[in-house]
Design a protein around this motif. Structure first.
Motif, PDB file in Angstrom:
ATOM      1  N   VAL A  93      -3.168   7.076  -0.646  1.00  0.00           N
ATOM      2  CA  VAL A  93      -3.632   6.748  -1.997  1.00  0.00           C
ATOM      3  C   VAL A  93      -4.984   7.405  -2.256  1.00  0.00           C
ATOM      4  N   LEU A  94      -5.893   7.301  -1.300  1.00  0.00           N
ATOM      5  CA  LEU A  94      -7.233   7.872  -1.468  1.00  0.00           C
ATOM      6  C   LEU A  94      -7.188   9.391  -1.611  1.00  0.00           C
ATOM      7  N   VAL A  95      -6.304  10.044  -0.865  1.00  0.00           N
ATOM      8  CA  VAL A  95      -6.151  11.496  -1.008  1.00  0.00           C
ATOM      9  C   VAL A  95      -5.713  11.823  -2.428  1.00  0.00           C
ATOM     10  N   SER A  96      -4.731  11.080  -2.950  1.00  0.00           N
ATOM     11  CA  SER A  96      -4.262  11.310  -4.327  1.00  0.00           C
ATOM     12  C   SER A  96      -5.397  11.143  -5.330  1.00  0.00           C
ATOM     13  N   LEU A  97      -6.197  10.098  -5.135  1.00  0.00           N
ATOM     14  CA  LEU A  97      -7.303   9.841  -6.059  1.00  0.00           C
ATOM     15  C   LEU A  97      -8.380  10.918  -5.955  1.00  0.00           C
ATOM     16  N   CYS A  98      -8.725  11.282  -4.736  1.00  0.00           N
ATOM     17  CA  CYS A  98      -9.828  12.225  -4.540  1.00  0.00           C
ATOM     18  C   CYS A  98      -9.458  13.658  -4.898  1.00  0.00           C
ATOM     19  N   MET A 143       0.834  -1.201   0.000  1.00  0.00           N
ATOM     20  CA  MET A 143       0.000   0.000   0.000  1.00  0.00           C
ATOM     21  C   MET A 143       0.869   1.252   0.000  1.00  0.00           C
ATOM     22  N   SER A 144       1.982   1.208   0.707  1.00  0.00           N
ATOM     23  CA  SER A 144       2.913   2.334   0.715  1.00  0.00           C
ATOM     24  C   SER A 144       3.477   2.576  -0.687  1.00  0.00           C
ATOM     25  N   THR A 145       3.778   1.503  -1.399  1.00  0.00           N
ATOM     26  CA  THR A 145       4.267   1.619  -2.777  1.00  0.00           C
ATOM     27  C   THR A 145       3.178   2.211  -3.664  1.00  0.00           C
ATOM     28  N   LEU A 146       1.940   1.753  -3.499  1.00  0.00           N
ATOM     29  CA  LEU A 146       0.822   2.336  -4.257  1.00  0.00           C
ATOM     30  C   LEU A 146       0.699   3.830  -3.959  1.00  0.00           C
ATOM     31  N   ALA A 147       0.866   4.201  -2.696  1.00  0.00           N
ATOM     32  CA  ALA A 147       0.781   5.615  -2.317  1.00  0.00           C
ATOM     33  C   ALA A 147       1.861   6.426  -3.029  1.00  0.00           C
ATOM     34  N   THR A 148       3.075   5.897  -3.086  1.00  0.00           N
ATOM     35  CA  THR A 148       4.170   6.579  -3.765  1.00  0.00           C
ATOM     36  C   THR A 148       3.876   6.724  -5.253  1.00  0.00           C
ATOM     37  N   LEU A 149       3.415   5.645  -5.875  1.00  0.00           N
ATOM     38  CA  LEU A 149       3.104   5.681  -7.310  1.00  0.00           C
ATOM     39  C   LEU A 149       1.981   6.668  -7.613  1.00  0.00           C
ATOM     40  N   CYS A 150       0.928   6.629  -6.808  1.00  0.00           N
ATOM     41  CA  CYS A 150      -0.237   7.482  -7.061  1.00  0.00           C
ATOM     42  C   CYS A 150       0.054   8.955  -6.778  1.00  0.00           C
ATOM     43  N   ALA A 151       0.887   9.230  -5.799  1.00  0.00           N
ATOM     44  CA  ALA A 151       1.232  10.615  -5.500  1.00  0.00           C
ATOM     45  C   ALA A 151       2.055  11.229  -6.625  1.00  0.00           C
TER      46      ALA A 151
END
Length: 139
Positions: A98-103, A53-61
């Motif tokens: 991740v959700l912050v990046s998406l929203c 999930m941390s990796t997803l957060a990095t990618l999405c940010a």
């Protein structure tokens, strides 16, 4: 063959570290990271799930393209499942990132979250002692 949880954790952390350097991101465009990461997020091992999930957060940010790919892969539903499953604070923190990046994109992702019960675990997490998690939730 599936890697051991400790290996999955280390690999996810390494991928996030590599992706954090913009000059090294080009190879990521030719590889589908989302499905293995989403699979690891669903993993019963808390450390591997948190690292993925941390990796997803990095990618999405860092990338609108990654956010769009996550949406196309129905990743928002997977994120919602993680959020509703009362994850560890580390996983909850990364999920919120991740959700912050998406929203923050001009989409209706926030409506999907609210319509599918995300508000209750989010409000509940505000009571967490983890200051970083509280900061992500308050954004």
């Amino acid at each position: 063959r599936t890697a051991a949880p400790a290996t999955q954790t280390a690999v996810a952390q390494l991928l996030a570290a590599i992706h954090s350097h913009s000059e090294h991101r080009a190879p990521f465009k030719s590889v589908d990271l989302l499905e293995p990461l989403l699979s690891s997020v669903r993993n019963a091992n808390a450390d591997a799930a948190a690292a993925a999930m941390s990796t997803l957060a990095t990618l999405c940010a860092a990338s609108e393209s990654a956010r769009n790919q996550l949406r196309a892969a129905n990743g928002l539903a997977a994120l919602l499942d993680v959020l509703l499953s009362a994850p560890s604070e580390q996983t909850a923190d990364a999920t919120c990132q991740v959700l912050v990046s998406l929203c923050e994109d001009q989409t209706d992702d926030w409506k999907l979250l609210l319509n599918n019960g995300a508000i209750f675990p989010l409000v509940s997490a505000l009571g967490s002692a983890n200051a970083e998690l509280q900061a992500h939730l308050a954004r």
